[in-house]
Design a protein around this motif. Structure first.
Motif, PDB file in Angstrom:
ATOM      1  N   GLN A  23     -18.435  32.432  -1.040  1.00 29.49           N
ATOM      2  CA  GLN A  23     -18.182  31.262  -0.214  1.00 29.49           C
ATOM      3  C   GLN A  23     -18.275  29.986  -1.048  1.00 29.49           C
ATOM      4  OE1 GLN A  23     -21.169  31.050   2.833  1.00 29.49           O
ATOM      5  NE2 GLN A  23     -22.564  29.864   1.590  1.00 29.49           N
ATOM      6  N   ALA A  24     -17.646  28.951  -0.538  1.00 32.29           N
ATOM      7  CA  ALA A  24     -17.644  27.655  -1.217  1.00 32.29           C
ATOM      8  C   ALA A  24     -18.682  26.743  -0.582  1.00 32.29           C
ATOM      9  CB  ALA A  24     -16.260  27.028  -1.105  1.00 32.29           C
ATOM     10  N   PRO A  25     -19.109  25.720  -1.286  1.00 33.78           N
ATOM     11  CA  PRO A  25     -19.995  24.731  -0.673  1.00 33.78           C
ATOM     12  C   PRO A  25     -19.358  24.173   0.596  1.00 33.78           C
ATOM     13  CG  PRO A  25     -19.837  24.376  -3.040  1.00 33.78           C
ATOM     14  CD  PRO A  25     -18.815  25.413  -2.700  1.00 33.78           C
ATOM     15  N   GLY A  26     -20.168  23.870   1.581  1.00 33.24           N
ATOM     16  CA  GLY A  26     -19.672  23.453   2.890  1.00 33.24           C
ATOM     17  C   GLY A  26     -19.520  21.958   3.059  1.00 33.24           C
ATOM     18  N   PRO A  27     -19.536  21.502   4.325  1.00 34.99           N
ATOM     19  CA  PRO A  27     -19.329  20.083   4.648  1.00 34.99           C
ATOM     20  C   PRO A  27     -20.319  19.148   3.954  1.00 34.99           C
ATOM     21  CG  PRO A  27     -19.199  21.438   6.625  1.00 34.99           C
ATOM     22  CD  PRO A  27     -19.685  22.332   5.543  1.00 34.99           C
ATOM     23  N   GLU A  28     -21.519  19.650   3.684  1.00 39.11           N
ATOM     24  CA  GLU A  28     -22.511  18.810   3.013  1.00 39.11           C
ATOM     25  C   GLU A  28     -22.024  18.419   1.613  1.00 39.11           C
ATOM     26  OE1 GLU A  28     -23.097  21.839   4.145  1.00 39.11           O
ATOM     27  OE2 GLU A  28     -24.434  21.602   5.878  1.00 39.11           O
ATOM     28  N   PHE A  29     -21.352  19.361   0.966  1.00 34.46           N
ATOM     29  CA  PHE A  29     -20.811  19.077  -0.367  1.00 34.46           C
ATOM     30  C   PHE A  29     -19.689  18.047  -0.278  1.00 34.46           C
ATOM     31  CE2 PHE A  29     -17.744  20.054  -3.807  1.00 34.46           C
ATOM     32  CZ  PHE A  29     -18.554  19.781  -4.899  1.00 34.46           C
ATOM     33  N   ASP A  30     -18.821  18.193   0.707  1.00 36.93           N
ATOM     34  CA  ASP A  30     -17.743  17.215   0.899  1.00 36.93           C
ATOM     35  C   ASP A  30     -18.311  15.813   1.088  1.00 36.93           C
ATOM     36  OD1 ASP A  30     -15.946  19.275   0.726  1.00 36.93           O
ATOM     37  OD2 ASP A  30     -15.578  19.422   2.884  1.00 36.93           O
ATOM     38  N   ALA A  31     -19.342  15.719   1.907  1.00 42.61           N
ATOM     39  CA  ALA A  31     -19.967  14.412   2.151  1.00 42.61           C
ATOM     40  C   ALA A  31     -20.580  13.863   0.869  1.00 42.61           C
ATOM     41  CB  ALA A  31     -21.033  14.548   3.244  1.00 42.61           C
ATOM     42  N   TYR A  32     -21.177  14.757   0.074  1.00 46.07           N
ATOM     43  CA  TYR A  32     -21.788  14.352  -1.190  1.00 46.07           C
ATOM     44  C   TYR A  32     -20.737  13.796  -2.142  1.00 46.07           C
ATOM     45  CZ  TYR A  32     -24.847  14.606  -5.300  1.00 46.07           C
ATOM     46  OH  TYR A  32     -25.592  14.303  -6.411  1.00 46.07           O
ATOM     47  N   VAL A  33     -19.594  14.485  -2.244  1.00 48.50           N
ATOM     48  CA  VAL A  33     -18.524  14.043  -3.141  1.00 48.50           C
ATOM     49  C   VAL A  33     -17.978  12.690  -2.701  1.00 48.50           C
ATOM     50  CG1 VAL A  33     -16.200  14.542  -3.990  1.00 48.50           C
ATOM     51  CG2 VAL A  33     -17.884  16.382  -3.811  1.00 48.50           C
ATOM     52  N   ASN A  34     -17.727  12.545  -1.400  1.00 46.55           N
ATOM     53  CA  ASN A  34     -17.175  11.283  -0.898  1.00 46.55           C
ATOM     54  C   ASN A  34     -18.135  10.118  -1.130  1.00 46.55           C
ATOM     55  OD1 ASN A  34     -14.609  12.088   0.110  1.00 46.55           O
ATOM     56  ND2 ASN A  34     -15.604  13.074   1.846  1.00 46.55           N
ATOM     57  N   SER A  35     -19.431  10.385  -0.984  1.00 39.02           N
ATOM     58  CA  SER A  35     -20.429   9.350  -1.241  1.00 39.02           C
ATOM     59  C   SER A  35     -20.478   9.001  -2.730  1.00 39.02           C
ATOM     60  CB  SER A  35     -21.806   9.833  -0.768  1.00 39.02           C
ATOM     61  OG  SER A  35     -22.806   8.888  -1.068  1.00 39.02           O
ATOM     62  N   ALA A  36     -20.383  10.034  -3.572  1.00 32.50           N
ATOM     63  CA  ALA A  36     -20.409   9.811  -5.020  1.00 32.50           C
ATOM     64  C   ALA A  36     -19.200   9.006  -5.483  1.00 32.50           C
ATOM     65  CB  ALA A  36     -20.464  11.151  -5.749  1.00 32.50           C
ATOM     66  N   LEU A  37     -18.038   9.245  -4.875  1.00 35.61           N
ATOM     67  CA  LEU A  37     -16.845   8.473  -5.225  1.00 35.61           C
ATOM     68  C   LEU A  37     -17.085   6.980  -5.022  1.00 35.61           C
ATOM     69  CD1 LEU A  37     -13.814  10.524  -3.779  1.00 35.61           C
ATOM     70  CD2 LEU A  37     -14.438  10.204  -6.170  1.00 35.61           C
ATOM     71  N   LYS A  38     -17.716   6.641  -3.920  1.00 34.73           N
ATOM     72  CA  LYS A  38     -17.999   5.230  -3.627  1.00 34.73           C
ATOM     73  C   LYS A  38     -19.007   4.665  -4.625  1.00 34.73           C
ATOM     74  CE  LYS A  38     -17.037   5.658   1.331  1.00 34.73           C
ATOM     75  NZ  LYS A  38     -17.609   5.597   2.694  1.00 34.73           N
ATOM     76  N   ASP A  39     -20.049   5.451  -4.894  1.00 36.88           N
ATOM     77  CA  ASP A  39     -21.097   4.967  -5.807  1.00 36.88           C
ATOM     78  C   ASP A  39     -20.543   4.712  -7.208  1.00 36.88           C
ATOM     79  OD1 ASP A  39     -22.922   5.162  -3.748  1.00 36.88           O
ATOM     80  OD2 ASP A  39     -23.703   7.118  -4.370  1.00 36.88           O
ATOM     81  N   TRP A  40     -19.681   5.595  -7.664  1.00 37.12           N
ATOM     82  CA  TRP A  40     -19.129   5.498  -9.014  1.00 37.12           C
ATOM     83  C   TRP A  40     -17.863   4.645  -9.063  1.00 37.12           C
ATOM     84  CZ3 TRP A  40     -21.171   7.595 -13.528  1.00 37.12           C
ATOM     85  CH2 TRP A  40     -22.262   8.469 -13.378  1.00 37.12           C
ATOM     86  N   PRO A 360     -17.715  13.681 -13.123  1.00 40.30           N
ATOM     87  CA  PRO A 360     -17.429  15.124 -13.176  1.00 40.30           C
ATOM     88  C   PRO A 360     -18.601  15.947 -13.696  1.00 40.30           C
ATOM     89  CG  PRO A 360     -15.548  13.889 -13.970  1.00 40.30           C
ATOM     90  CD  PRO A 360     -16.675  12.897 -13.814  1.00 40.30           C
ATOM     91  N   HIS A 361     -19.336  15.403 -14.658  1.00 42.50           N
ATOM     92  CA  HIS A 361     -20.473  16.133 -15.222  1.00 42.50           C
ATOM     93  C   HIS A 361     -21.567  16.318 -14.170  1.00 42.50           C
ATOM     94  CE1 HIS A 361     -21.583  17.689 -19.156  1.00 42.50           C
ATOM     95  NE2 HIS A 361     -22.831  17.366 -18.904  1.00 42.50           N
ATOM     96  N   SER A 362     -21.802  15.296 -13.368  1.00 47.98           N
ATOM     97  CA  SER A 362     -22.834  15.410 -12.339  1.00 47.98           C
ATOM     98  C   SER A 362     -22.423  16.399 -11.259  1.00 47.98           C
ATOM     99  CB  SER A 362     -23.127  14.030 -11.723  1.00 47.98           C
ATOM    100  OG  SER A 362     -22.008  13.535 -11.019  1.00 47.98           O
ATOM    101  N   LEU A 363     -21.142  16.420 -10.892  1.00 44.33           N
ATOM    102  CA  LEU A 363     -20.672  17.368  -9.884  1.00 44.33           C
ATOM    103  C   LEU A 363     -20.716  18.800 -10.415  1.00 44.33           C
ATOM    104  CD1 LEU A 363     -17.645  15.405  -8.347  1.00 44.33           C
ATOM    105  CD2 LEU A 363     -19.969  15.662  -7.416  1.00 44.33           C
ATOM    106  N   MET A 364     -20.538  18.970 -11.721  1.00 41.29           N
ATOM    107  CA  MET A 364     -20.659  20.298 -12.322  1.00 41.29           C
ATOM    108  C   MET A 364     -22.035  20.890 -12.052  1.00 41.29           C
ATOM    109  SD  MET A 364     -20.543  21.320 -16.394  1.00 41.29           S
ATOM    110  CE  MET A 364     -22.108  20.485 -16.749  1.00 41.29           C
ATOM    111  N   PHE A 365     -23.086  20.111 -12.313  1.00 43.46           N
ATOM    112  CA  PHE A 365     -24.443  20.612 -12.082  1.00 43.46           C
ATOM    113  C   PHE A 365     -24.705  20.839 -10.594  1.00 43.46           C
ATOM    114  CE2 PHE A 365     -25.362  18.583 -16.309  1.00 43.46           C
ATOM    115  CZ  PHE A 365     -25.727  19.761 -16.958  1.00 43.46           C
ATOM    116  N   SER A 380     -25.752  13.089  -9.040  1.00 42.21           N
ATOM    117  CA  SER A 380     -24.920  11.893  -9.085  1.00 42.21           C
ATOM    118  C   SER A 380     -25.768  10.645  -9.280  1.00 42.21           C
ATOM    119  CB  SER A 380     -24.087  11.768  -7.802  1.00 42.21           C
ATOM    120  OG  SER A 380     -23.352  10.571  -7.793  1.00 42.21           O
ATOM    121  N   SER A 381     -26.827  10.525  -8.518  1.00 39.63           N
ATOM    122  CA  SER A 381     -27.696   9.346  -8.635  1.00 39.63           C
ATOM    123  C   SER A 381     -28.382   9.288  -9.991  1.00 39.63           C
ATOM    124  CB  SER A 381     -28.750   9.356  -7.521  1.00 39.63           C
ATOM    125  OG  SER A 381     -28.144   9.196  -6.261  1.00 39.63           O
ATOM    126  N   GLU A 382     -28.821  10.461 -10.486  1.00 33.81           N
ATOM    127  CA  GLU A 382     -29.501  10.495 -11.786  1.00 33.81           C
ATOM    128  C   GLU A 382     -28.570  10.045 -12.908  1.00 33.81           C
ATOM    129  OE1 GLU A 382     -31.738  13.957 -12.867  1.00 33.81           O
ATOM    130  OE2 GLU A 382     -32.289  14.386 -10.781  1.00 33.81           O
TER     131      GLU A 382
END
Length: 507
Positions: A23-40, A360-365, A380-382
């Motif tokens: 299985q793939a990461p769920g909605p929580e991952f999508d929310a994390y990515v979208n938030s990271a896009l804004k932060d970065w 991309p490196h933070s999303l890899m981990f 992402s924050s780190e």
């Protein structure tokens, strides 16, 4: 009844773990990515995940271009930059499998005109050395970046690039040596690197949208727009043609295609039941060749690693007791990451349309943590905090340089005396001209405006905003005439006598 219950339990024990593993990461991952896009402040990103030879996620987030509505999806094309290097290593591995090339053969066996600054290094340089960043050479990227030199001309001029370290003594990232590796292909097969990679890798892996040049974008609409941070603001920039360094970084692709590449690597050379290259070659590429010190900025990118090495086209490290095989890519306006965790049979591709970001490196981990069932960690924050610290250091260094500027000085000579043609054996010709009472420098296709800084040093503002600013210093000889021009962090250029320069420019 008991038999049915027992059978159900057996099925549950067998099926559930497999289902969970795929299985793939769920909605929580999508929310994390979208938030990271804004932060970065990254306009868009595309992500693909492969688990147990299945593409379990391939989707886009954000937009192709800042302030426009077209979304990124799994078919959106990005530049993958230096993630191309593993393709070149794989192409050479295919020739090794065919006994047409050997890893330890001298590079000059296939490239007889290749010459390094040091005769010993020229003689001892092997095919494997070309792809493991241990040539002893500094980067010399201005030889190809934004230049008009062909692949062959770049390799001819590398003989003038002075070594920075002893041969094979340490890791030194080197794009031109990967170009040399790529040029082995036409020497052996008669086909260009581009054609060979397309025929032997792209077509067998059904990577229909992948190309080795932005020239292939003609008529294609689903293409991400490059962005760069200029003067602290994310801005659209044009695509740059880097065909002349192709084997080191010119591939363009999308995450749907790149997921097939990941499947091949995780499959140890087998794709859809067909062997594309030997498992021995996969193992060789993923075996450490050069040790890399885990300090400075590189140490920040691998905070939990115990070691970092380079194989052939891949960085190799550890994470939570597992081997990680990965390579990032960065070119004007784009940043990529391709990573494998072979023991978990998981791999990923992350493509973004902003250079200079380590998102991309933070999303890899983050993805690796999901499949390892590791404790939640806000990578992402780190990494964003670490990135901001580096930016602040750069700004502080710039302020320090401003404070060290000598005020009240003037150029030693009238401005017209600085004009002329200057020559470097490696980089070629650069011209300085007086234009409307200001000096202008032209270096290949690049033009910059000079502003007096202090003494005989000028600050150059390149008209290509991606190049930013830099410093150029003139040196006078004992007769008080301009003798050399130094482009900071690049090279010295010797002035060509006016009589020679005029003769050369006469039709």
């Amino acid at each position: 009844m008991k038999t049915r219950s027992l059978m159900f339990l057996v099925v549950l024990l067998v099926v559930v773990p497999i289902g969970f593993a795929q299985q793939a990461p769920g909605p929580e991952f999508d929310a994390y990515v979208n938030s990271a896009l804004k932060d970065w402040e990254v306009p868009g990103v595309a992500i693909a995940i492969v688990k147990d030879d299945r593409v379990v996620l391939a989707k886009g987030y954000g937009v192709r271009e800042l302030n426009k509505a077209e979304p990124v999806d799994k078919h959106t094309l990005f530049a993958i930059g230096s993630s191309s290097k593993a393709f070149t290593a794989t192409a050479i591995a295919m020739l090794v499998d065919q006994a047409k090339v050997k890893w330890e053969d001298p590079a000059t066996k296939y490239l007889p005109g290749l010459q390094l600054f040091d005769p010993y290094s020229t003689r001892e340089l092997t095919v494997a050395d070309l792809m493991s960043h241990r040539s002893g050479l500094t980067r010399g990227d201005q030889l190809w970046y934004g230049s008009e030199y062909s692949r062959d001309e770049i390799l001819r001029r590398v003989r003038y690039l002075k070594p920075s370290w002893s041969f094979r003594s340490r890791f030194g990232y080197q794009n031109i040596m990967f170009l040399a590796a790529g040029q082995i292909i036409p020497s052996v097969t008669g086909k260009t690197w581009d054609d060979f990679v397309r025929e032997r890798i792209f077509i067998p892996l059904d990577m229909k949208s992948t190309s080795t040049s932005i020239k292939a974008f003609a008529g294609v609409t689903n293409v991400a727009t490059p962005h760069s941070r200029i003067e602290d603001k994310v801005q659209v920039i044009p695509w740059r043609n880097i065909d002349n360094i192709g084997p080191a970084g010119s591939i363009n692709s999308n995450v749907q295609d790149m997921a097939q590449w990941v499947r091949l690597q995780l499959g140890e050379g087998v794709y859809d039941g067909k062997r594309v290259l030997s498992s021995a070659s996969i193992k060789e590429m993923q075996t450490p060749q050069t040790v890399i010190r885990l300090d400075g900025e590189r140490g920040r990118l691998y905070p939990d690693a115990h070691f970092l090495t380079y194989g052939l086209g891949w960085f190799l490290s550890d994470y939570r007791g597992r081997k990680v095989v990965e390579h990032g890519g960065a070119i004007d306006g784009m940043r990529a990451e391709v990573a494998l965790m072979p023991e978990e049979k998981v791999g990923l591709v992350i493509l973004t349309n902003l250079n200079g970001t380590i998102l991309p490196h933070s999303l890899m981990f983050k993805i690796f943590d999901f499949y390892l069932n590791a404790p939640a960690r806000d990578w992402s924050s780190e990494f964003l905090k670490s990135s901001k610290e580096l930016e602040n250091r750069a700004k502080a260094a710039e302020k320090k340089r401003e404070s060290e500027r000598a005020t009240g000085t003037s150029p030693s000579l009238p401005l017209e005396k600085y004009a002329g043609t200057f020559q470097s054996e490696m980089y070629g010709e650069t011209r300085v001209a007086l234009d409307k009472e200001k000096l202008v420098i032209r270096f290949g296709p690049n033009t910059g405006d000079l502003e007096h800084w202090h003494y005989d040093t000028f600050r150059v503002t390149w008209r290509d905003p991606v190049r930013g600013k830099g410093f150029i210093s003139f040196r006078l000889n004992s007769q008080g005439k301009v003798e050399t021009l130094n482009v900071e962090d690049l090279s010295d250029f010797t002035r060509v006598p006016d009589s020679v320069s005029k003769a050369a420019s006469t039709p």
